[in-house]
Design an enzyme around this catalytic site. Sequence first.
Site, mmCIF file in Angstrom:
data_model
loop_
_atom_site.group_PDB
_atom_site.id
_atom_site.type_symbol
_atom_site.label_atom_id
_atom_site.label_comp_id
_atom_site.label_asym_id
_atom_site.label_seq_id
_atom_site.Cartn_x
_atom_site.Cartn_y
_atom_site.Cartn_z
ATOM 1 N N TYR A 100 0.852 -1.192 0.000
ATOM 2 C CA TYR A 100 0.000 0.000 0.000
ATOM 3 C C TYR A 100 0.885 1.240 0.000
ATOM 4 O O TYR A 100 2.017 1.211 0.505
ATOM 5 C CB TYR A 100 -0.852 -0.027 1.267
ATOM 6 N N ALA A 108 -6.739 -3.274 9.988
ATOM 7 C CA ALA A 108 -6.141 -4.460 10.616
ATOM 8 C C ALA A 108 -6.858 -5.731 10.192
ATOM 9 O O ALA A 108 -6.234 -6.778 10.001
ATOM 10 C CB ALA A 108 -6.185 -4.311 12.140
ATOM 11 N N ASP A 109 -8.182 -5.652 10.004
ATOM 12 C CA ASP A 109 -8.934 -6.840 9.615
ATOM 13 C C ASP A 109 -8.520 -7.336 8.233
ATOM 14 O O ASP A 109 -8.462 -8.550 7.975
ATOM 15 C CB ASP A 109 -10.438 -6.557 9.648
ATOM 16 N N ARG A 110 -8.192 -6.403 7.334
ATOM 17 C CA ARG A 110 -7.776 -6.783 5.979
ATOM 18 C C ARG A 110 -6.420 -7.496 6.006
ATOM 19 O O ARG A 110 -6.205 -8.479 5.286
ATOM 20 C CB ARG A 110 -7.728 -5.557 5.070
ATOM 21 N N THR A 132 -19.527 -4.705 7.423
ATOM 22 C CA THR A 132 -20.246 -3.435 7.326
ATOM 23 C C THR A 132 -19.922 -2.770 5.993
ATOM 24 O O THR A 132 -20.796 -2.251 5.300
ATOM 25 C CB THR A 132 -19.855 -2.515 8.496
ATOM 26 N N THR A 184 -43.479 -5.192 -4.278
ATOM 27 C CA THR A 184 -42.398 -4.259 -3.932
ATOM 28 C C THR A 184 -41.303 -4.924 -3.105
ATOM 29 O O THR A 184 -40.112 -4.700 -3.341
ATOM 30 C CB THR A 184 -42.976 -3.053 -3.160
#
Length: 271
Positions: A100, A108-110, A132, A184
């Site tokens: 990166y 951190a999760d990635r 999320t 709908t």
Amino acid sequence: MILVFDVGNTNIVLGLYKDNDLIESWRIATDKDKSSDEYGILIHQLFQYSGRNLEDVEDVIMSSVVPNIMYSLEHSIRKVFNIEPLVVGPGVKTGMDIKYDNPKQVGADRIVNAVSAFEKYGGPLIIVDFGTATTFCAISPKGEYLGGTIAPGIKISSDALFQRAAKLPRVELVKPGKVICKNTVNSMQAGIIYGYVGLVEYIIKKMTRELKQQDVKVIATGGLSTLIASETKHIHIVDKTLTLDGLKIIYTRNKEERKEKIATEIELREI
């Protein structure tokens, strides 16, 4: 036993490992307003409910994308286990080269997912985490974290439709089975779910082309991974414990240095 915490925007997932086996996992709501004592009570209750002993926990490791919850959560761990938790971040050995522009900007999760997926499946890889937000991460054949894409999560997209369109109701995220719908609710479900499948497939295909590699494996994780994966052939493996396993792997890579650091701290306190 090692206790791991995956702190996300919506949920905190806890996993209890005995050696390399995940023997318990729990999911609680992320609540920025909870005090350290309230989190401590929750942890006590989870262990009691599962018939586990707090005293069996030897160490704790955490990753978090919610900075303003960490003070309370870390403090609760100190009180409950008398342990200073290891938090994934700068200075923690992951074994992965981050390509990166600014490695500190990668969630951190990635990184935890990338470490776990490469350890378990090898490379090259694309990891799709349905949280999320939905994140897409590319890993090279050598295990380098190359970068990725962040998209609004499927629940965020669904909630936005409900909140911004006055006549549209909130709907359950289930597949209606077709896209020519007669009411709908089904029409919304089709647009949200099948539309999201299209988003996922397009990004995976474009990322695969950019990787310029053969046999790119696509690993999905997160709450709604099974729902989306069931509608596309572009996702090869659904791994629900990917993040928890990654935390355990990173803990193992830092275990010896951590033991030395704790031993030094004990010696200094005794002087």
